[in-house]
Design an enzyme around this catalytic site. Sequence first.
Site, PDB file in Angstrom:
ATOM      1  N   ASP A  88      54.141  51.989  14.206  1.00 24.38           N
ATOM      2  CA  ASP A  88      55.589  51.860  14.056  1.00 24.38           C
ATOM      3  C   ASP A  88      56.009  52.221  12.632  1.00 24.38           C
ATOM      4  O   ASP A  88      55.368  51.797  11.664  1.00 24.38           O
ATOM      5  CB  ASP A  88      55.967  50.396  14.360  1.00 24.38           C
ATOM      6  CG  ASP A  88      57.450  50.185  14.520  1.00 24.38           C
ATOM      7  OD1 ASP A  88      58.049  50.869  15.364  1.00 24.38           O
ATOM      8  OD2 ASP A  88      58.013  49.330  13.808  1.00 24.38           O
ATOM      9  N   GLU A 111      54.961  57.133  14.247  1.00 24.65           N
ATOM     10  CA  GLU A 111      56.409  57.361  14.286  1.00 24.65           C
ATOM     11  C   GLU A 111      56.833  57.764  12.876  1.00 24.65           C
ATOM     12  O   GLU A 111      56.877  56.922  11.969  1.00 24.65           O
ATOM     13  CB  GLU A 111      57.136  56.084  14.710  1.00 24.65           C
ATOM     14  CG  GLU A 111      58.637  56.295  14.826  1.00 24.65           C
ATOM     15  CD  GLU A 111      59.439  54.996  14.814  1.00 24.65           C
ATOM     16  OE1 GLU A 111      60.538  55.003  15.381  1.00 24.65           O
ATOM     17  OE2 GLU A 111      58.993  53.993  14.222  1.00 24.65           O
TER      18      GLU A 111
END
Length: 559
Positions: free
Chosen positions: A205, A250
Site C-alpha cells: 500500500d 501501489e
Amino acid sequence: MRITETGDLWWKNAVIYCLDVETYLDWDGDGTGDFQGLAQRIDHLAELGVTCLWLMPFYPTTDRDDGYDVTDLYGVDPRLGTPGDLVELIRTAKDRGMRVIADIVVNHTSDRHPWFRAARQSTDNPYRDFYVWRSDTPPDTSKEVVFPDQEQSIWELDEKTGEYYLHRFYKHQPDLNVANPKVRDEIAKVMGYWLELGLDGFRVDAVPFFLETIGAGDEQVEALGDPHDYLRSLRSFLGRRTGSGILLGEVNLPHDQQRLYFGEGDGDELTMMFDFIAMQKMYLSLARQDAGPLVEALLARPEIPRDCQWATFVRNHDELTLDKLSEDERQEVFAAFGPDPDMQLYGRGLRRRLPPMVDGDPRRVRLVYSLLFALPGTPTLFYGEEIGMGENLDVPGRLAVRTPMQWSDGHNGGFSPARPSQLPAAVTGDGYGPAHVNVRAQRRDPDSLLTFVSLLVRRYRECPELGWGPVRVLDQPHASVVALCSQVDDGTVVTLHNLSPDPVSVPLRLDLERAGHQLVELLQDGVTELDDRARADVPLDGYGYRWYRVLGPGSRQLA
Ligand code: NOJ
C-alpha cells in the site's frame, strides 16, 4: 522467453484477481463475508482462470478505512474468520493452482493500534518514535492531503502530549516512522509471519508515502540512507524467505518516477507496479474514441528490468483516479463517463464501475476487457468485473464500488442469508442488481460476459507474448484503432481494438521475413492468409476487437 520460464517468473503473465473477503461470500450467515465463504468460491475463480488472488486487508481493524486502518498487523479480523480459516483458504487456492498475495499496509496503522496508543501516552514512551511527531505548528498542508473531503492537514494535534503527528491519509491513520530501525524490524517480521502462513507476496500500500522520511529525526534519516536501499532489503528478504514471492506496489506517480521503484539492474525493488498512467490514458482514449493517448502512454513507458512487470487494470477498489490527466482531459472523461457530480470524487476520480460508465453497452464492455487482456502487462481484475457488476451510488464515497458480490438472483444476490441491514454495504440495485447481473445465470450462458472474460483469460494465458513481449504499435490509418503486435522469439500475437462505433477495415502490414504466414483468430473461428508481403485487410466492427496468432509455414504452435 522459454515457455518453462513462465513458471519461474510467474507474475509476468499471471491473472490477478482482487477481492475483499468481507464482501465476497458470507458463509456463516452473520452478514459479513468470510474465509469459509471465499473457500466455497475458489472454484469460481479457478474456472475463470485466475492464477493469483489478491486479498484486500483482512486484519483486525476499526473499519474506518475499510480495513486499511489496521489494529493488529499479525491478526485476522474475527468477523472474517480465524487464522486457521485463512490458512485453509490459502491451501485450497494453491490446490487449484492459484497463488495468494495480500495487502500489506505499513505506511500507517490505525490510531487504535497498541503501538500508537502507547506512543501517545507520553513523549518518552518507548513507542513514541514508531510514529512521526513535530512540536512546532505545522505549515498549511491542505494541498497535500489525499482525502480532501475529510482532511485539511497531514498533521494532527495530539491533545495529550501537545505535539502533532503525521498522517498522509485520514487523521485516524498515523504514519509509521520507517526511519526508526525498530519499525523496520517489525515490518520485516510482519512480512515473514504471513509468508510463513503461505502467502506468495504482497500488494504494498502507498509505497512512496511508506518510504518517505519527512518529519523523522536527522540522525535516523542519515542512518537509513537511501529509502530505496530499504525497499531493496525488503525485496531480498522476501526472496530469501520464498524464492518467488512478489511485491506489487501501489505507486501512482509519473512513469519516469515510477521506474525508480523497480530498482536498478535486474530490478531488485518492487516486482510489479500498477500502471496508473496507462489506465488513465485508456479512459481518455475511450472518451475520445481515439487510440492516441493510450498508445502514447504505452510507448512512453520506461524500459523496465526483464524480471519486472506492469500490472494493468480497468478498475480497482478506490476511486477511478484521473489525477495524472490535465484538468481539461479529466473534464472530458468526467463528461463521457461520470457527468453527475455524485459520480465524481475528490475532484479527481469516479466512483463508478465500467458497465454503467458505458451505458451498459455490451460491445463497449467487451471491447474494454479485450483491450485490458491485450495490453502488455499482467491484467488485474477487481471482483465482479467478470460479470459486469455496476456501482451503487447510494453507498457513500469509494464504497460505491465495493458492494457485495452478486452470486445469484436470490436474497442479497446470494451473498448472505442475513438481513440487508447487516451487510457491509447495500447490494447494487436496478439494472445492475442481482436480478440482472449474477454469476449463477452467467455460468450457464455461453454468450455471457463471464464466459467471454474466461475466454480472454484462457487466451491471455496461452499467449505469454502478451505479458513478456516488447510491444510494437502497428502502423495503420485509423485513429480509433489500437493495433498491437507482441513478439517473443518465434511467437507473434497481433491484437486490434476499434474504440469507435464505426466499422473499419484495417490494412495490416507485418514485418515478416518469409512468406506464407496466416493470421489465426484466437477469440473466434477463422484464418486470414497474409499475402507475399505479409499484408492483409482485416475488417473490424464498431467497437470490434480481434486477436490473432501469426503462424508461419510449418509452425507447430497451437492456435
Ligand atoms: C491506498 C488504498 O488503496 C486505499 O484504499 C486506502 O484508503 C489508502 N491506501 C490508505 O491506506
